[in-house]
Design an enzyme around this catalytic site. Structure first.
Site, PDB file in Angstrom:
ATOM      1  CB  SER A   1      -0.867   0.171   1.169  1.00  0.00           C
ATOM      2  OG  SER A   1      -1.459   1.111   1.487  1.00  0.00           O
TER       3      SER A   1
ATOM      4  CE1 TYR B   1      -4.231  -2.133   4.958  1.00  0.00           C
ATOM      5  CE2 TYR B   1      -3.479   0.317   4.178  1.00  0.00           C
ATOM      6  CZ  TYR B   1      -3.640  -1.259   3.921  1.00  0.00           C
ATOM      7  OH  TYR B   1      -3.792  -1.438   2.725  1.00  0.00           O
TER       8      TYR B   1
HETATM    9  P1  NAD Z   1     -11.278  -6.359   0.249  1.00  0.00           P
HETATM   10  O1  NAD Z   1     -11.486  -6.170   1.579  1.00  0.00           O
HETATM   11  O2  NAD Z   1     -12.278  -6.106  -0.795  1.00  0.00           O
HETATM   12  O3  NAD Z   1     -10.299  -7.596  -0.120  1.00  0.00           O
HETATM   13  C1  NAD Z   1      -9.856  -8.270   0.726  1.00  0.00           C
HETATM   14  C2  NAD Z   1     -10.314  -9.682   0.838  1.00  0.00           C
HETATM   15  O4  NAD Z   1      -9.547 -10.562   1.959  1.00  0.00           O
HETATM   16  C3  NAD Z   1     -11.675  -9.722   1.495  1.00  0.00           C
HETATM   17  O5  NAD Z   1     -12.582 -10.295   0.691  1.00  0.00           O
HETATM   18  C4  NAD Z   1     -11.496 -10.540   2.737  1.00  0.00           C
HETATM   19  O6  NAD Z   1     -12.923 -11.069   2.916  1.00  0.00           O
HETATM   20  C5  NAD Z   1     -10.509 -11.482   2.649  1.00  0.00           C
HETATM   21  N1  NAD Z   1      -9.831 -11.479   3.984  1.00  0.00           N
HETATM   22  C6  NAD Z   1      -9.593 -10.754   5.063  1.00  0.00           C
HETATM   23  N2  NAD Z   1      -9.106 -11.505   6.213  1.00  0.00           N
HETATM   24  C7  NAD Z   1      -8.947 -12.767   5.722  1.00  0.00           C
HETATM   25  C8  NAD Z   1      -8.111 -13.980   6.232  1.00  0.00           C
HETATM   26  N3  NAD Z   1      -7.842 -13.881   7.512  1.00  0.00           N
HETATM   27  N4  NAD Z   1      -8.406 -15.001   5.620  1.00  0.00           N
HETATM   28  C9  NAD Z   1      -8.686 -15.037   4.237  1.00  0.00           C
HETATM   29  N5  NAD Z   1      -9.163 -13.976   3.533  1.00  0.00           N
HETATM   30  C10 NAD Z   1      -9.350 -12.767   4.322  1.00  0.00           C
HETATM   31  O7  NAD Z   1      -9.740  -5.239   0.296  1.00  0.00           O
HETATM   32  P2  NAD Z   1      -9.205  -4.469  -1.577  1.00  0.00           P
HETATM   33  O8  NAD Z   1      -9.745  -3.293  -1.315  1.00  0.00           O
HETATM   34  O9  NAD Z   1      -9.737  -5.318  -2.335  1.00  0.00           O
HETATM   35  O10 NAD Z   1      -7.777  -4.751  -0.995  1.00  0.00           O
HETATM   36  C11 NAD Z   1      -7.015  -6.002  -1.225  1.00  0.00           C
HETATM   37  C12 NAD Z   1      -5.468  -5.800  -0.952  1.00  0.00           C
HETATM   38  O11 NAD Z   1      -5.140  -4.485  -1.461  1.00  0.00           O
HETATM   39  C13 NAD Z   1      -5.475  -5.596   0.636  1.00  0.00           C
HETATM   40  O12 NAD Z   1      -4.116  -6.251   0.936  1.00  0.00           O
HETATM   41  C14 NAD Z   1      -5.382  -4.160   0.914  1.00  0.00           C
HETATM   42  O13 NAD Z   1      -4.598  -3.882   2.189  1.00  0.00           O
HETATM   43  C15 NAD Z   1      -4.536  -3.800  -0.415  1.00  0.00           C
HETATM   44  N6  NAD Z   1      -4.876  -2.291  -1.044  1.00  0.00           N
HETATM   45  C16 NAD Z   1      -5.937  -1.751  -1.008  1.00  0.00           C
HETATM   46  C17 NAD Z   1      -5.950  -0.614  -1.521  1.00  0.00           C
HETATM   47  C18 NAD Z   1      -7.419   0.004  -2.247  1.00  0.00           C
HETATM   48  O14 NAD Z   1      -7.444   1.173  -2.550  1.00  0.00           O
HETATM   49  N7  NAD Z   1      -8.489  -0.800  -2.111  1.00  0.00           N
HETATM   50  C19 NAD Z   1      -4.974   0.392  -1.466  1.00  0.00           C
HETATM   51  C20 NAD Z   1      -3.870  -0.284  -1.123  1.00  0.00           C
HETATM   52  C21 NAD Z   1      -3.871  -1.748  -0.557  1.00  0.00           C
END
Ligand code: NAD
Length: 330
Positions: A138, A163
């Site tokens: 991130s 985070y």
């Molecule tokens: P999201 O919450 O939609 O997707 C994450 C998924 O991980 C969810 O479906 C959740 O159910 C699953 N999950 C959570 N804990 C879990 C566990 N213990 N075991 C198995 N599955 C688990 O989030 P996103 O926005 O799609 O983000 C995806 C990744 O990208 C994450 O690592 C997030 O930190 C990173 N990220 C996202 C953004 C953004 O703007 N969306 C920005 C920077 C980084």
């Protein structure tokens, strides 16, 4: 000898995608399946936001040839070991407790899922000799570093939330595993991702939802905070390219759009796309929120051929279309 030599069909590759039911994960799975990959998605449908939304994300994937969904917590290594058989060509680790504010409310949950979860998936990768690991990191790792646009070579990480610290830890664990065990580890620092299926806790989704209901939107601070908004389709192209990356054993790349947009300008663009004015309520700055994010994307351009192609208005329009159809009943 003459005659046409038939090209060999490219061998089918298998990827494990953790967080495969989430926002970014489900789009990545769509892309991989459309390219003929086999995909093992792992997701425990964490209640951070409604399970129903995630079930819908996977509804067109379940039952497709080459796709399997395992409802397992990534921290549960024995369960992962037992459920996952066969060769894995790559792991894309996206499962996480996302969200800065959630990490302030429950830092230990963030630490467990994001740090222990990453360690657990890395262990699986080591045991199964998976050669390629892509990690969803991130922009938050840069924190309050004022020297924008941020470059991966900046060794000044100034995280200001649990985070952000958990994502730094994930990158560091990846360094350990790539050094000790020789797997390739590509950390991709995503910058504020938006588009269809966007998480409901993220600003564009939250604001659009409230605007549709005629409710006021809450803006933290004076509207001058800036974000580098990146369309999910562009992010998925970057992740896909990272699966073919074969240079350094360990690398970090920014995946952003390469420009910073103020909150006030983002709201104005959203009003245009939604065709309605937002009633705005202002409140103080949120602890843990950084004043700006802005990616230098020259490394991903050079190393991955990454090129963000979607303008903010185009991407918001795609999001709006989704919100008014599939996303409406969320
Ligand atoms: P999201 O919450 O939609 O997707 C994450 C998924 O991980 C969810 O479906 C959740 O159910 C699953 N999950 C959570 N804990 C879990 C566990 N213990 N075991 C198995 N599955 C688990 O989030 P996103 O926005 O799609 O983000 C995806 C990744 O990208 C994450 O690592 C997030 O930190 C990173 N990220 C996202 C953004 C953004 O703007 N969306 C920005 C920077 C980084």
């Amino acid at each position: 000898m003459t005659g046409v030599v038939e090209p060999k069909p490219p061998s089918v590759r298998t990827a494990l995608v953790t967080g495969g039911a989430g926002f970014i994960g489900s789009h990545l799975v769509d892309r991989l399946l459309s390219e003929g990959w086999r995909v093992v998605a792992v997701d425990n449908f964490d209640p951070y936001y409604p399970e129903d939304a995630k079930r819908r994300n996977v509804s067109r994937q379940v039952g497709r040839p080459g796709y399997s969904l395992l409802e397992i917590d990534v921290c549960d290594l024995p369960a992962l070991r037992e459920a996952i058989g066969g060769r894995l060509d790559a792991i894309v680790h996206l499962a996480a407790r996302p969200g800065v504010r959630a990490s302030l409310e429950d830092p230990l949950a963030t630490e467990r899922i994001n740090v222990r979860g990453t360690a657990s998936v890395l262990e699986l990768a080591r045991e199964r000799e998976v050669p390629h690991f892509v990690f969803g990191s991130s922009s938050s790792v840069y924190g309050v570093n004022p020297a924008v646009p941020w470059r991966e070579a900046d060794d000044v990480l100034m995280p200001i939330s649990p985070y952000a610290a958990s994502k730094v830890s994930g990158e560091m664990l990846g360094h350990v595993y790539s050094h000790l065990f020789g797997m390739r580890f590509v950390a991709l620092r995503f910058f504020t991702v938006y588009g269809p299926r966007q998480r409901p806790d993220l600003a564009i989704h939250k604001f659009a939802h409230k605007m549709l209901r005629g409710e006021p939107i809450t803006i933290f601070g004076d509207g001058h905070t800036r974000r580098d908004y990146t369309y999910v389709g562009d992010i998925v192209s970057g992740v896909r390219a990272a699966l073919d990356y074969d240079r350094e054993r360990y690398t970090i790349m920014n995946l952003g759009c390469g420009r910073a947009i103020s909150l006030a300008d983002m709201v104005e663009a959203l009003e245009t796309v939604m065709g309605r004015q937002a009633a705005v309520e202002r409140t103080g700055e949120q602890p843990g929120d950084v004043p700006q994010t802005w990616a230098d994307i020259s490394r991903a351009r050079a190393e991955l051929g990454y090129e963000p192609r979607t303008s903010l208005v185009e991407g918001m329009a795609a999001f709006r279309d989704w919100l008014l159809t599939e996303g409406a009943s969320r």
